[in-house]
Design a protein around this motif. Structure first.
Motif, PDB file in Angstrom:
ATOM      1  N   ALA A   1       0.830  -1.205   0.000  1.00  0.00           N
ATOM      2  CA  ALA A   1       0.000   0.000   0.000  1.00  0.00           C
ATOM      3  C   ALA A   1       0.863   1.254   0.000  1.00  0.00           C
ATOM      4  CB  ALA A   1      -0.931  -0.002   1.205  1.00  0.00           C
ATOM      5  N   LEU A   2       1.959   1.226   0.731  1.00  0.00           N
ATOM      6  CA  LEU A   2       2.857   2.372   0.779  1.00  0.00           C
ATOM      7  C   LEU A   2       3.507   2.618  -0.588  1.00  0.00           C
ATOM      8  CD1 LEU A   2       4.099   4.528   2.563  1.00  0.00           C
ATOM      9  CD2 LEU A   2       5.938   2.924   3.107  1.00  0.00           C
ATOM     10  N   VAL A   3       3.890   1.586  -1.269  1.00  0.00           N
ATOM     11  CA  VAL A   3       4.488   1.727  -2.602  1.00  0.00           C
ATOM     12  C   VAL A   3       3.459   2.257  -3.593  1.00  0.00           C
ATOM     13  CG1 VAL A   3       5.494   0.452  -4.533  1.00  0.00           C
ATOM     14  CG2 VAL A   3       6.252  -0.030  -2.203  1.00  0.00           C
ATOM     15  N   GLU A   4       2.245   1.745  -3.528  1.00  0.00           N
ATOM     16  CA  GLU A   4       1.190   2.221  -4.435  1.00  0.00           C
ATOM     17  C   GLU A   4       0.885   3.694  -4.175  1.00  0.00           C
ATOM     18  OE1 GLU A   4      -2.092  -0.387  -3.827  1.00  0.00           O
ATOM     19  OE2 GLU A   4      -1.225  -2.004  -5.011  1.00  0.00           O
ATOM     20  N   LEU A   5       0.839   4.075  -2.887  1.00  0.00           N
ATOM     21  CA  LEU A   5       0.602   5.476  -2.547  1.00  0.00           C
ATOM     22  C   LEU A   5       1.729   6.353  -3.085  1.00  0.00           C
ATOM     23  CD1 LEU A   5      -1.104   7.575  -0.982  1.00  0.00           C
ATOM     24  CD2 LEU A   5       0.388   7.139   0.967  1.00  0.00           C
ATOM     25  N   ALA A   6       2.957   5.901  -2.942  1.00  0.00           N
ATOM     26  CA  ALA A   6       4.102   6.665  -3.427  1.00  0.00           C
ATOM     27  C   ALA A   6       4.064   6.833  -4.943  1.00  0.00           C
ATOM     28  CB  ALA A   6       5.402   5.982  -3.009  1.00  0.00           C
ATOM     29  N   LEU A   7       3.510   5.880  -5.653  1.00  0.00           N
ATOM     30  CA  LEU A   7       3.411   5.977  -7.110  1.00  0.00           C
ATOM     31  C   LEU A   7       2.262   6.865  -7.562  1.00  0.00           C
ATOM     32  CD1 LEU A   7       4.120   2.264  -8.118  1.00  0.00           C
ATOM     33  CD2 LEU A   7       5.634   4.238  -8.413  1.00  0.00           C
ATOM     34  N   VAL A   8       1.152   6.845  -6.847  1.00  0.00           N
ATOM     35  CA  VAL A   8      -0.063   7.545  -7.280  1.00  0.00           C
ATOM     36  C   VAL A   8      -0.152   8.965  -6.723  1.00  0.00           C
ATOM     37  CG1 VAL A   8      -2.585   7.465  -7.173  1.00  0.00           C
ATOM     38  CG2 VAL A   8      -1.299   5.389  -7.620  1.00  0.00           C
ATOM     39  N   LEU A   9       0.394   9.211  -5.539  1.00  0.00           N
ATOM     40  CA  LEU A   9       0.256  10.510  -4.879  1.00  0.00           C
ATOM     41  C   LEU A   9       0.771  11.687  -5.715  1.00  0.00           C
ATOM     42  CD1 LEU A   9      -0.794  11.844  -2.318  1.00  0.00           C
ATOM     43  CD2 LEU A   9       1.499  11.595  -1.346  1.00  0.00           C
ATOM     44  N   PRO A  10       1.938  11.625  -6.353  1.00  0.00           N
ATOM     45  CA  PRO A  10       2.377  12.768  -7.169  1.00  0.00           C
ATOM     46  C   PRO A  10       1.400  13.101  -8.302  1.00  0.00           C
ATOM     47  CG  PRO A  10       4.212  11.289  -6.790  1.00  0.00           C
ATOM     48  CD  PRO A  10       2.982  10.596  -6.278  1.00  0.00           C
ATOM     49  N   LEU A  11       0.851  12.110  -8.932  1.00  0.00           N
ATOM     50  CA  LEU A  11      -0.119  12.347 -10.003  1.00  0.00           C
ATOM     51  C   LEU A  11      -1.387  12.993  -9.456  1.00  0.00           C
ATOM     52  CD1 LEU A  11      -0.898  12.044 -12.967  1.00  0.00           C
ATOM     53  CD2 LEU A  11      -1.780   9.775 -12.407  1.00  0.00           C
ATOM     54  N   LEU A  12      -1.868  12.504  -8.326  1.00  0.00           N
ATOM     55  CA  LEU A  12      -3.065  13.086  -7.720  1.00  0.00           C
ATOM     56  C   LEU A  12      -2.825  14.530  -7.290  1.00  0.00           C
ATOM     57  CD1 LEU A  12      -4.434  10.109  -5.588  1.00  0.00           C
ATOM     58  CD2 LEU A  12      -5.343  11.022  -7.726  1.00  0.00           C
ATOM     59  N   LEU A  13      -1.663  14.813  -6.720  1.00  0.00           N
ATOM     60  CA  LEU A  13      -1.349  16.187  -6.325  1.00  0.00           C
ATOM     61  C   LEU A  13      -1.221  17.106  -7.534  1.00  0.00           C
ATOM     62  CD1 LEU A  13       1.178  15.657  -3.393  1.00  0.00           C
ATOM     63  CD2 LEU A  13      -1.186  16.444  -3.275  1.00  0.00           C
ATOM     64  N   LEU A  14      -0.625  16.606  -8.610  1.00  0.00           N
ATOM     65  CA  LEU A  14      -0.519  17.408  -9.831  1.00  0.00           C
ATOM     66  C   LEU A  14      -1.900  17.742 -10.379  1.00  0.00           C
ATOM     67  CD1 LEU A  14       1.330  18.691 -11.949  1.00  0.00           C
ATOM     68  CD2 LEU A  14       1.249  16.537 -13.190  1.00  0.00           C
ATOM     69  N   ILE A  15      -2.802  16.792 -10.382  1.00  0.00           N
ATOM     70  CA  ILE A  15      -4.170  17.039 -10.851  1.00  0.00           C
ATOM     71  C   ILE A  15      -4.875  18.037  -9.934  1.00  0.00           C
ATOM     72  CG2 ILE A  15      -6.434  15.967 -11.148  1.00  0.00           C
ATOM     73  CD1 ILE A  15      -4.945  13.455 -12.149  1.00  0.00           C
ATOM     74  N   LEU A  16      -4.718  17.883  -8.614  1.00  0.00           N
ATOM     75  CA  LEU A  16      -5.346  18.793  -7.663  1.00  0.00           C
ATOM     76  C   LEU A  16      -4.829  20.209  -7.833  1.00  0.00           C
ATOM     77  CD1 LEU A  16      -7.155  19.206  -5.153  1.00  0.00           C
ATOM     78  CD2 LEU A  16      -5.109  18.789  -3.781  1.00  0.00           C
ATOM     79  N   PHE A  17      -3.495  20.370  -7.892  1.00  0.00           N
ATOM     80  CA  PHE A  17      -2.931  21.701  -8.083  1.00  0.00           C
ATOM     81  C   PHE A  17      -3.316  22.285  -9.438  1.00  0.00           C
ATOM     82  CE2 PHE A  17       0.443  20.552  -4.844  1.00  0.00           C
ATOM     83  CZ  PHE A  17      -0.061  21.411  -3.884  1.00  0.00           C
ATOM     84  N   GLY A  18      -3.422  21.449 -10.450  1.00  0.00           N
ATOM     85  CA  GLY A  18      -3.839  21.919 -11.771  1.00  0.00           C
ATOM     86  C   GLY A  18      -5.256  22.460 -11.764  1.00  0.00           C
ATOM     87  N   ILE A  19      -6.155  21.792 -11.051  1.00  0.00           N
ATOM     88  CA  ILE A  19      -7.545  22.250 -10.966  1.00  0.00           C
ATOM     89  C   ILE A  19      -7.622  23.584 -10.230  1.00  0.00           C
ATOM     90  CG2 ILE A  19      -9.779  21.746  -9.901  1.00  0.00           C
ATOM     91  CD1 ILE A  19      -9.230  18.771 -10.548  1.00  0.00           C
ATOM     92  N   VAL A  20      -6.933  23.689  -9.102  1.00  0.00           N
ATOM     93  CA  VAL A  20      -6.927  24.937  -8.335  1.00  0.00           C
ATOM     94  C   VAL A  20      -6.292  26.054  -9.154  1.00  0.00           C
ATOM     95  CG1 VAL A  20      -5.973  26.077  -6.289  1.00  0.00           C
ATOM     96  CG2 VAL A  20      -6.968  23.794  -6.098  1.00  0.00           C
TER      97      VAL A  20
END
Length: 140
Positions: free
Chosen positions: A14-33
């Protein structure tokens, strides 16, 4: 093989999956804002230019020949545009025109150039948003 040994190997999955997905999710979130802030800047500039053009139209034909009135319109536009986040604001441009040369001015155009610079990493190097606006109103 005991059940506890099988689970032990999946403990960090779960930690590895989070580390792989979190940057993409943050980029999408910051892009929307970031896009929302850019759209807000576009709306604010459009409203400022519209109000400045309306003020110029109220002055009538004199705004086309009196630099002091044009300066008042420019100040009004810049005042209403306010402090926009991460934007580069150009000069306010005022133009008068008519359909036939040599006749009275029939319309007034007010414009403000503006560019919104994205904050999100990666996006800022690729694209910028034009938040400038031009409004044309009829002189009566």
């Amino acid at each position: 093989m005991p059940a506890s040994a099988a689970r032990g190997g999946e403990r960090g999955q779960a930690l590895v999956e989070l580390a792989l997905v979190l940057p993409l999710l943050l980029l999408i979130l910051f892009g929307i804002v970031d896009f929302g802030l850019g759209l807000s800047a576009k709306i604010q500039v459009t409203n400022a230019v519209r109000d400045g053009a309306r003020q110029g139209v109220v002055y009538g034909q004199e705004v086309c020949s009196d630099p002091a009135l044009q300066e008042q319109v420019k100040e009004r536009v810049l005042e209403l545009a306010g402090d926009l986040v991460r934007t580069t604001i150009g000069d306010v441009e005022i133009a008068c025109g008519s359909s036939s040369p040599g006749s009275r001015a029939e319309w007034l155009e007010v414009g403000l150039s503006c560019t919104y610079n994205f904050f999100a990493p990666g996006i800022s190097r690729i694209v910028s948003l034009d938040c400038g606006s031009n409004i044309s109103m009829r002189l009566e």
